[in-house]
Design a protein around this motif. Structure first.
Motif, short mmCIF file in Angstrom:
data_model
loop_
_atom_site.label_atom_id
_atom_site.label_comp_id
_atom_site.label_asym_id
_atom_site.label_seq_id
_atom_site.Cartn_x
_atom_site.Cartn_y
_atom_site.Cartn_z
N MET A 84 0.84 -1.19 0.00
CA MET A 84 0.00 0.00 0.00
C MET A 84 0.89 1.25 0.00
SD MET A 84 -3.03 -1.32 0.07
CE MET A 84 -3.60 -2.99 0.25
N ALA A 88 -8.90 9.71 -2.91
CA ALA A 88 -8.34 8.38 -2.71
C ALA A 88 -8.98 7.38 -3.66
CB ALA A 88 -8.57 7.93 -1.27
N ARG A 148 -7.66 4.34 -6.66
CA ARG A 148 -8.04 2.95 -6.39
C ARG A 148 -7.60 1.99 -7.48
NH1 ARG A 148 -13.47 3.30 -7.37
NH2 ARG A 148 -13.39 4.78 -5.67
N ALA A 180 -2.38 -4.80 -6.61
CA ALA A 180 -2.84 -5.94 -5.82
C ALA A 180 -2.80 -7.22 -6.64
CB ALA A 180 -4.26 -5.68 -5.34
N HIS A 189 -2.03 -12.15 -5.72
CA HIS A 189 -2.96 -13.09 -6.35
C HIS A 189 -2.47 -13.53 -7.70
CE1 HIS A 189 -5.50 -11.71 -3.12
NE2 HIS A 189 -6.25 -12.78 -3.36
N ALA A 193 -12.66 -17.10 2.86
CA ALA A 193 -11.26 -16.92 2.39
C ALA A 193 -11.13 -16.74 0.87
CB ALA A 193 -10.37 -18.05 2.87
N PRO A 194 -11.87 -17.40 0.01
CA PRO A 194 -12.91 -18.40 0.19
C PRO A 194 -12.38 -19.80 -0.14
CG PRO A 194 -13.08 -17.37 -1.96
CD PRO A 194 -11.75 -16.97 -1.39
N ARG A 238 -18.32 2.37 -4.20
CA ARG A 238 -16.90 2.03 -4.20
C ARG A 238 -16.10 3.14 -3.55
NH1 ARG A 238 -14.64 -2.21 -7.52
NH2 ARG A 238 -16.38 -3.20 -8.60
N GLY A 239 -15.13 2.78 -2.78
CA GLY A 239 -14.25 3.76 -2.18
C GLY A 239 -14.81 4.40 -0.92
N PRO A 275 -11.88 -13.55 -2.93
CA PRO A 275 -10.43 -13.33 -2.71
C PRO A 275 -10.08 -11.85 -2.61
CG PRO A 275 -10.77 -14.98 -4.41
CD PRO A 275 -12.12 -14.39 -4.11
N PRO A 304 -4.26 -8.12 -1.01
CA PRO A 304 -4.75 -6.81 -1.44
C PRO A 304 -6.26 -6.91 -1.61
CG PRO A 304 -3.28 -7.79 -3.07
CD PRO A 304 -3.56 -8.83 -2.06
N ARG A 305 -6.97 -6.05 -0.93
CA ARG A 305 -8.43 -6.17 -0.94
C ARG A 305 -9.08 -4.99 -1.64
NH1 ARG A 305 -8.26 -11.42 0.69
NH2 ARG A 305 -7.79 -11.65 2.90
N GLU A 306 -10.18 -5.25 -2.29
CA GLU A 306 -10.99 -4.17 -2.85
C GLU A 306 -12.10 -3.81 -1.89
OE1 GLU A 306 -12.33 -4.60 -6.93
OE2 GLU A 306 -10.59 -5.86 -7.32
N GLY A 348 -8.11 3.33 -1.37
CA GLY A 348 -9.15 3.11 -2.37
C GLY A 348 -9.99 1.90 -2.06
#
Lengths: 336, 395, 334
Positions: free
Chosen positions: A1, A40, A44, A51, A56, A168-169, C54-55, C102, C179-181, C211
């Protein structure tokens, strides 16, 4: 991040959150805070793009990746099972049984009343493995497998870890399959522990030589060891079939001890039914009937028909109860 | 969305249901598939034709080499026998429940029978060279029989037996006719076609007793359509759809079994007993006659006093018998439990009867009735208890 | 979703109790008519329409038992709705679970871990369950997540030995493994001391500034008010209000109250300045302040010769608003 953004947010946070609203300034401050958020928000897409690369996998390598991911979850599951103090204790207990039998035989010998299989141990250490398995396969091994199987889903549900695995999934079908594999491996481990402990104890305490089979034929020692492998494998498949029964029971409840008890009661109940002569016609359909059929490997020729039939029964149980487990678990509301 | 969830739920439960159906179908359809895959239908035969064929085959050919699994199922309606554990391969255990016997026959008198039990096995092996072994793994004992020269080969034995029985029968047709004629007084004989046993097309002889006192409704004998080897015997009690006693192949193969099956070397550490030729009765441990199995010790002691009443299906046997004698005989011939204890448990279900001859207890099973009179006689037969009471009164 | 700038554009807007319909592409979570009726007939969630932009940092407020957790479980595919549909990150549930989750970090109903494993081993276990997580970076990601919640030093300690606050932190770390949305945090500050609560709040803001959409449920108004941009209020299974904080405030504009012996004169001044809903009392005048600066209003009054004895700006608190919406008081002592 991004550290820049972190800096940014920490500086603006106290203004928005911690300052008590004052007349005339509140609205403006809040406007600014929302402005921050939308700024922000603009960054994104960049964060998400980073990410995807960082943690992933790419979607293109989905199928080998999926297989590897399943293996990883199986590994994690096995790690959990074999690190769990309770399970380790059960395996140690199982390993002790052949030793105890061996010591008892050595110390007290045998008289005319004892079955030939027992006296044969004194003549050949290899027989200790078969004797131990035949004694354990009816109750202690099913008990150990029943504990792990009954606990598999109900235990996770009870601890609440199930909801985190599923978010988690882990995927319900995938998790169930991994649990089934785990139970199978534990069943094999339990049988193998008994076999190995029996072999070692037999080697240490008794003479070892060519093995006399139940049919009266004498086979070389390597053939005997091969038959130990067959017996262990067959017993493990039988235990895995019970494991799937336990897994199905485990999906029905959130109380692990209940699932374990139900599984063990099933075993005892079907043994009682199998012991009642009037209910003879039911016997071939009982799981417990076929566990002890591993002695088919000690005949000459190996009773492949009986053992094959046993394996078919195990497979039928696994199929039906696996399907029940899936039917229940894939649609169940996880409220724990 | 709602319907999607519902549909999903229906689909989910369809899977276990389907699994159950598949397994159920496999269990149920196995025999059907085997039957369908069996040989095409056999040409129709009358009882006489069939018996003639059997006799011809028996006279001119040695029985083919074969191996298979024989399952014996007895539901004689006996009270459950208190069998001691560990004797599941004991011959006595054949009296109740279902048992499996493995058979290997290699021709030339080479035969192996194996009665598998729980972690035990009883084997009879005849090597065709004059030696036979009885191996009992539960007791770790070997009994070696030296067979008399004459009964080395099965072929000779059977042919000899046939000739002794009917010395004047010259042709198979003649033999069949005579047999049927002899049977006709007491029995109706018919032939059923289209039976499939152990995947083989078979003829089935059905013998129906004409005697009304008989407990036996019919006896069926299934013969392989090609080799005329008996594949199955069933005895049906009156008023029962399932056979009270059945012994038959569940799996049979007419290829030569491996020669190792007919070789036997007593294993190291086993007790070895030698038996004199005259005592060599390899068939004995598998005696299928329930009444004989029970009465054997007592009956042997008092064989002299035995006689029979009536004939054919209604035959009643009478032997002197007392419970006290039996109690002295502690262990059975094979160590398979205490006969006195067994009899006692059987007697618990006995019915008290009396007549001009005195009184006694009647035990009824599906196929056999036994009357124990208080004055020390035993009547037994495959007849109704009333017929036994009558026989007792006949003196 | 409309962004309120607070420049008087919505000065007369009523409280937003409408279902804001945004296009799914703009929303991390969309629920349409989501209903859960448990066996036994109890309706936990009733016809819920929800849009989480979102956000945003979305506060999901409601008293205990109002259906918040049930909603979250439905969003995460843990329980199936009786009717209705929901989308998470643009993917319909439950079909899109495998692809959406995920990218979603979640804390649902408190922490749950294996007591005989260390914090690190616990997180590795959950990471292994995610089919899209890269095993090569697992340790590094777990370490980073632990550091982020301040558990770096306790990573090797068994979960059994963790304090309540540490357990809660570990649960949050579990939500930050990848990393998550979208982060779904169900009562994330439960069991934390005030210091821990502050830390979690600033952590959430930090995450949001990357974000990431954050969906926080709470029964504590103060918590939500201080960190959220958007709010939804649940009451007995229904969503009674939804919107940005500004939107929700809109119907409760700050008002000026002028204490004066000349209320009529003061009222005419306020009317001239354009303040709405001027109400004249015996010795005071009230009006909605709107976008006007209080100091300007005050100067105008004095300039016009109104004798101002007192001048106050009255700002209704969100709490009053929520009490009005939910019909019951919140536990506000958090």
């Amino acid at each position: 991040m991004s550290t820049v953004e972190t800096e940014n947010s920490t500086s603006s946070a106290p203004t928005a959150a911690d300052t008590p609203p004052e007349p005339g300034t509140g609205t403006a401050t809040r406007g600014a805070a929302i402005g921050d958020a939308s700024v922000a928000g603009g960054a994104r897409s960049g964060a998400v793009a980073r990410a995807a690369g960082a943690g992933h996998r790419d979607r293109s390598d989905a199928s080998p990746g999926a297989a590897r991911a399943v293996l990883r979850l199986v590994g994690s599951e096995l790690g959990l099972t074999f690190r769990r103090p309770r399970n380790i204790a059960m395996l140690i207990l199982l390993a002790c049984v052949p030793v105890v039998i061996g010591v008892a035989l050595k110390a007290f010998g045998s008289d005319e009343e004892t079955p030939a299989i027992v006296t044969q141990v004194a003549g050949n250490g290899l027989m200790l493995t078969f004797l131990s398995l035949s004694m354990l396969v009816q109750l202690l091994l099913p008990l150990a497998v029943g504990v792990v199987a009954g606990d598999s889903i109900a235990g996770e549900a009870n601890a609440g870890t199930l909801r985190y695995l599923l978010t988690a999934p882990a995927g319900r079908t995938r998790l169930l399959a991994v649990k089934a594999v785990n139970i199978g491996v534990f069943g094999l481990a339990a049988c193998a522990v008994v076999a190995v402990s029996g072999l070692i104890t037999g080697l240490v305490m008794f003479p070892v030589g060519p093995v006399t089979l139940l049919s009266g034929t004498t086979v070389p020692i390597m053939d005997g060891v091969l038959r130990v492998l067959i017996v262990t494998g067959y017993s493990a498949v039988g235990m895995a079939a019970l494991g799937l029964v336990g897994l199905a029971v485990s999906t029905l409840t959130e109380v692990p001890i209940g699932a374990v008890a139900a599984t063990v009661v099933t075993v005892v109940f079907s043994q009682v039914i199998g012991a009642i002569p009037q209910l003879g016609p039911v016997r071939p359909y009982l799981l417990t009937t076929w566990w002890s059929s591993f002695d088919g490997a000690l005949r000459d020729p190996i009773a492949t028909d009986v053992m094959g039939q046993g394996l078919l029964v195990f497979a039928a149980y696994a199929l039906v109860f696996g399907a029940i487990a899936w039917g229940r678990f894939s649609g169940r509301d996880i409220t724990s | 969305m709602q319907s999607t969830w519902r549909r999903a739920r229906a689909v989910r439960w369809a899977v276990p249901v389907a699994a159950f159906v598949v397994v159920g179908a496999a269990v149920g359809a196995g025999p059907v598939i085997a039957a369908v895959q069996g040989d095409p239908a056999l040409p129709d035969r009358t009882a006489a034709q069939l018996l003639a064929e059997v006799a011809k085959t028996a006279q001119h050919q040695q029985p083919p080499a074969m191996s298979g699994t024989v399952v014996e199922t007895a539901s004689l309606g006996l009270p459950s026998l208190p069998l001691p554990s560990g004797t599941s391969s004991s011959p006595l255990s054949l009296l109740s429940g279902s048992h499996t016997l493995k058979v290997w026959y290699g021709g030339d008198g080479r035969l192996r029978l194996a009665l598998p039990g729980q972690m035990s096995e009883t084997d009879v092996i005849s090597d065709g060279k004059g030696s036979a072994w009885l191996w009992e793994s539960a007791t770790n004992t070997v009994t070696r029989f030296t067979l008399p020269e004459g009964v080395k080969g099965d072929k000779g034995k059977e042919a000899e037996a046939a000739h002794t029985a009917l010395p004047t029968a010259t042709t198979p047709q003649d033999l069949a006719d005579r047999l049927l004629k002899a049977a006709d007084e007491s029995t109706a004989v018919t032939v059923e076609n289209g039976q499939h046993i152990a995947g083989r097309a078979a003829y089935q002889l059905v013998l129906t007793p004409k005697d009304s006192t008989s407990l036996v409704d019919r006896v069926t004998l299934a013969l392989d359509g090609e080799t005329y080897i008996p594949l199955r015997v069933q005895i049906f009690a009156k008023g029962a759809a399932e056979p009270a006693f059945e012994v038959g192949f569940t799996q049979v193969s007419f290829s030569a079994p491996a020669p190792e099956n007919f070789a036997f070397t007593p294993p190291a550490g086993a007790k070895v007993k030698e038996q004199k030729p005259e005592a060599a009765k390899p068939g004995e441990p598998w005696s299928k006659d329930g009444a004989a199995g029970h009465a054997a010790p007592g009956a042997e002691a008092a064989r002299a006093g035995a006689r029979t009443h009536g004939s054919g299906w209604g035959t009643v046997a009478e032997v002197p018998f007392s419970l006290a004698d039996l109690s002295k005989q502690q262990n059975g011939p094979r160590g398979g439990g205490d006969p006195a204890q067994m009899i006692e448990s059987v007697l618990k279900s006995a019915k008290q009867v009396s007549g001009t001859w005195g009184s006694g207890k009647v035990i009824t099973t599906k196929l056999v009735s036994v009357l124990l009179t208080d004055d020390g006689r035993l009547f037994a037969g495959a007849v109704t208890p009333e017929a036994l009471v009558q026989a007792a009164g006949r003196k | 979703m409309t962004t309120i700038t607070g420049e008087g554009a919505h000065e007369a807007a009523p409280p937003r109790v409408t279902h804001t319909e945004a296009s799914p592409g703009d929303c991390s979570i969309v629920a349409r008519g989501l209903t859960k009726r448990f066996r036994g007939g109890q309706v936990a969630v009733d016809d819920l329409h929800l849009s989480v932009p979102r956000g945003s940092v979305f506060g999901f407020l409601g008293p205990n038992g109002s259906g918040k957790t049930t909603t979250i479980r439905m969003l995460l595919g843990l329980i199936s709705p009786t009717s209705g549909a929901c989308e998470v990150l643009g993917r319909p549930m439950p079909g899109g679970l495998a692809s959406a989750l995920p990218k979603v970090g979640a804390v649902v109903e408190g922490p749950a871990f294996y007591p005989y494993l260390s914090g690190q081993a616990n997180l590795l276990r959950y990471d292994a369950a995610d089919p899209k997580a890269d095993p090569r970076t697992a340790r590094q990601r777990v370490g980073a997540a632990l550091d982020r919640v301040g558990l770096g030093a306790a990573a090797g300690k068994r979960y059994r030995a963790y304090s309540l606050g540490m357990r809660q932190r570990l649960a949050i770390a579990g939500a930050l493994l990848g990393p998550r949305e979208l982060l779904v945090l169900d009562e994330p500050t439960n069991g934390l001391d005030p210091q821990g609560t502050r830390e979690v709040r600033s952590l959430i803001k930090e995450i949001a500034s990357d974000g990431t959409t954050v969906f926080v449920s709470s029964h504590l108004l103060a918590e939500v008010e201080q960190m959220c941009t958007d709010i939804g209020v649940m009451r007995t299974g229904r969503l009674v209000a939804q919107g940005t904080i500004a939107e929700l405030r809109a119907g409760h504009e700050p008002r000026v109250r002028v204490e004066t012996p000349h209320p009529a004169q003061a009222a005419s001044v306020l009317n001239r300045l354009g303040l709405a809903r001027v109400r004249t009392g015996e010795d005071d005048v009230e009006a909605e302040l709107g976008g006007h600066a209080p100091e300007v209003v005050c100067a105008e009054l004095v300039g016009d010769g109104v004798a101002v004895r007192g001048f106050t700006v009255v700002r209704p608190s969100l709490e009053e608003l929520f009490v009005g919406l939910t019909g019951e008081g919140f536990d506000v002592d958090g």
